[in-house]
Write an enzyme that holds these catalytic residues in place. Sequence first.
Site, short mmCIF file in Angstrom:
data_model
loop_
_atom_site.label_atom_id
_atom_site.label_comp_id
_atom_site.label_asym_id
_atom_site.label_seq_id
_atom_site.Cartn_x
_atom_site.Cartn_y
_atom_site.Cartn_z
CG ASP A 1 -3.16 1.37 -1.98
OD1 ASP A 1 -3.58 1.75 -0.83
OD2 ASP A 1 -2.83 0.33 -2.41
CE LYS B 1 -4.20 -1.75 1.87
NZ LYS B 1 -4.96 -1.12 0.79
N GLY B 2 1.69 1.16 0.86
CA GLY B 2 2.72 2.32 0.82
C GLY B 2 3.37 2.70 -0.65
#
Length: 309
Positions: free
Chosen positions: A252, A42-43
């Site tokens: 995201d 996700k980051g």
Amino acid sequence: MTKPQLLIIGSTNTDMVVQGATLPQPGETVTGGAFRLSPGGKGANQAVAAARAGAAVTFITALGDDALGQDSRERFTRDGIAIDYLVGKPGMATGVALIMVDASGENMISVAPGANDALTPENLVAAAPAFLDVQMLIMQLEIPLPSVQWAADYATKLGCPLLLNPAPMPPGGLPDSLLRCVQVLTPNEGELRALAPDAPTLEAAAASVLSRGPQVVVVTRGRQGAEVFTAQETFHVPAFPVAAVDTVGAGDCFTAALGVALVEAQPLRDAVRFAAAAAALSTTLRGAQEAMPSREAIERFLEAMAVAD
Ligand code: ADP
């Protein structure tokens, strides 16, 4: 216009996907099918999406000293993401998700978080200079919660707004100490309900969350679009009609593009529309990071949609 300066802290994973006819049973070997390697986490998804949507991004993530970590570094650099404060974890593996998919789309997933689980508050203390001169911090929850809390506290101390995408939601929900630091929260419906399990409706759940810190709650609902809640107003932003082929990473993309638009001081409704456009485009291609649209593509799409209105 100078680019919005964003700091993103979070996970990096590599999805290793085998698309076959059937899923193996325990102890069984199934041969055949096609292999695909897909950058995720996700980051990292949010860092790539924000950079392509027009931000100057500094990304803090923990990588192992393996080939997947090296690949990730090279990809971030190709997208113009600053990785000066990246955390190397010697002897550890970079995060991996092993995914098997059968002909009907049913899947089995096993995640080894590797270096992501070792991103400590001490690592972030060492990266403290990265917090200076940024206009917003964006985080998610695929790294240890104490690290998220440290970054949230430090950003708050510096007066830097925090956009939190509360995914995946920890089993016990989120502590008030973290929610207090958040300006903008982007849960999906399930995550919002987990934050206010006793609330009878979506509206009541959002009101409960708003009373605990965030000024804006944007609830994403896939093809049903997004519901926006603030103390002053509540409104709906529809999803854009597209031929979606893969919605992995859409959430995201939405969070990242919303952050970019808010730092650009776009009015809230326009910012959510910008995020919905970016996220819709991201569903039209396979994969997560591969599918994140450029600023130019988002603007062209929004113009085309305005003409169609
Ligand atoms: P998550 O994967 O985090 O649960 P959602 O599925 O709610 O996130 O998707 C986030 C946003 O992406 C939605 O609010 C919507 O704007 C956009 N989106 C998701 N799926 C589609 C789709 N099939 N068509 C158009 N937009 C979509």
